[in-house]
Design an enzyme around this catalytic site. Structure first.
Site, PDB file in Angstrom:
ATOM      1  N   ARG A 233       0.848  -1.184   0.000  1.00 47.40           N
ATOM      2  CA  ARG A 233       0.000   0.000   0.000  1.00 47.40           C
ATOM      3  C   ARG A 233       0.884   1.236   0.000  1.00 47.40           C
ATOM      4  O   ARG A 233       1.881   1.314   0.713  1.00 47.40           O
ATOM      5  CB  ARG A 233      -0.941   0.016   1.208  1.00 47.40           C
ATOM      6  CG  ARG A 233      -2.061  -1.019   1.149  1.00 47.40           C
ATOM      7  CD  ARG A 233      -3.054  -0.695   0.045  1.00 47.40           C
ATOM      8  NE  ARG A 233      -4.129  -1.677  -0.052  1.00 47.40           N
ATOM      9  CZ  ARG A 233      -4.103  -2.724  -0.855  1.00 47.40           C
ATOM     10  NH1 ARG A 233      -3.054  -2.952  -1.632  1.00 47.40           N
ATOM     11  NH2 ARG A 233      -5.123  -3.550  -0.906  1.00 47.40           N
ATOM     12  N   GLU A 262      -2.343   7.578  -5.062  1.00 46.93           N
ATOM     13  CA  GLU A 262      -2.622   6.973  -6.369  1.00 46.93           C
ATOM     14  C   GLU A 262      -4.073   7.079  -6.796  1.00 46.93           C
ATOM     15  O   GLU A 262      -4.377   7.023  -7.992  1.00 46.93           O
ATOM     16  CB  GLU A 262      -2.195   5.513  -6.385  1.00 46.93           C
ATOM     17  CG  GLU A 262      -3.040   4.608  -5.506  1.00 46.93           C
ATOM     18  CD  GLU A 262      -2.545   3.163  -5.546  1.00 46.93           C
ATOM     19  OE1 GLU A 262      -3.339   2.285  -5.911  1.00 46.93           O
ATOM     20  OE2 GLU A 262      -1.368   2.923  -5.213  1.00 46.93           O
TER      21      GLU A 262
END
Length: 338
Positions: A233, A262
């Site tokens: 992550r 992101e």
């Protein structure tokens, strides 16, 4: 019943449609779920989502108001979902608790090897018929130290490969894994792992406790010639601190399949857009950094398992059954998901 699925990749769509064939109709959308697209789900009892969909409270409120009763997340991670809001709205939320660990572990190794052996600049050169080796020298990984943060199924798969390379293994986790210990892994405090590892790889979930696990202090503790890989992550790394570390000409290479900001970027074509994220734009300028767009999980085997589990989660919801994949069941938030 008709299901709407957001954030469906082109290669994923036929697999998803085939899995639900004969059971339910599934409407596959390539758009991502957010406050603007949430009204599309009006009238759908089940909404299937991806890791980069936005399921904050206001989005969940729109879904619930439109008749949605279940969110079926097609991923292991669920940090994009406000679980407490889902519970308050009496929604059921399911996820995929496990899929092929080899997909992610193998891709993490791809990143590590690519930055170590300067594969990307080497390829760019040969495409231009420049066959010089200047600046492309890598290092043997045999005999060096791999530091694995998170030794669950994926971290263990990564450690097995590292063991095959003949690397010394250091691990850090809340609980020691006997499989990793059998490979010769020594569990150490994370400060020691950062200081001694030649290759640091991240395989822990993103929680309040692990956010910016790799911060300025951790980066400062790492060897100047270390390699850092993150296929878990993005929020595990303080990217601004990483940029400063790279500007100081530290770290041999960095391989990132995830990025903390992101959402709104990955899985989209932004080639003609002006990128307003200065941190990401700066990160992409370093020749020793390789960034991919959250594709470590993207193999036929892993996606097939993800979809099969998603179908099972939907069927469990309709039948009133519970399973380990349910994060919220009819408004009830299990302690493990809090």
């Amino acid at each position: 019943m008709e299901i709407v699925a957001f954030g469906v990749q082109a290669d994923e769509r036929p697999l998803l449609e085939q899995a639900f064939a004969g059971r339910h109709q599934v409407r596959c959308l390539d758009v991502f779920l957010n406050r603007d697209t949430a009204p599309i789900a009006h009238g759908y009892e089940v909404v299937s989502t991806s890791v980069n969909d936005d399921l904050r409270a206001e989005v969940l409120q729109t879904l619930a108001a439109g008749g949605t009763k279940m969110v079926a997340q097609r991923s292991t991670g669920f940090n994009n979902i406000d679980l407490e809001a889902a519970a308050d709205l009496l929604l059921t939320v399911g996820r995929v608790s496990a899929y092929s660990p080899y997909a992610v572990a193998e891709f993490a190794w791809l990143l590590a090897l690519a930055v170590n052996r300067r594969l990307i600049p080497a390829t760019h050169r040969t495409r231009n018929f420049d066959f010089r080796l200047d600046g492309l020298m890598g290092r043997d990984l045999h005999g060096r130290t791999a530091g694995v943060l998170g030794t669950g199924r994926i971290g263990t798969a990564f450690a097995r490969i590292a063991h095959g390379f003949g690397m010394r293994l250091l691990g850090w986790d809340l609980a020691e894994n006997p499989e990793c210990r059998a490979l010769g892994m020594h569990y150490v405090p994370r400060e020691r792992l950062f200081a001694e590892a030649d290759l640091v790889t991240l395989h822990v979930p993103l929680t309040d406790d692990t956010r910016h696990l790799v911060d300025a202090a951790a980066l400062a503790a790492m060897k100047d010639d270390a390699i850092l890989v993150n296929s878990s992550r993005g929020g595990l790394i303080d990217t601004a601190a990483l940029v400063e570390t790279l500007k100081a000409r530290r770290l041999t290479g960095v391989g990132l399949d995830v990025y903390e900001e992101e959402a709104g970027l990955f899985f989209r074509d932004k080639s003609l857009d002006v990128i307003g994220d200065d941190v990401l734009a700066r990160l992409m300028t370093f020749a020793n950094v390789l960034v991919t767009s959250h594709q470590a999980y993207f193999t036929e085997e892993a996606v097939g398992q993800i979809i099969a589990t998603t179908v099972a989660n939907v069927e469990d919801h309709l039948a009133g059954r519970t399973s380990e994949n349910l994060l919220v069941r009819r408004g009830q938030l299990p302690a493990a998901a809090r």
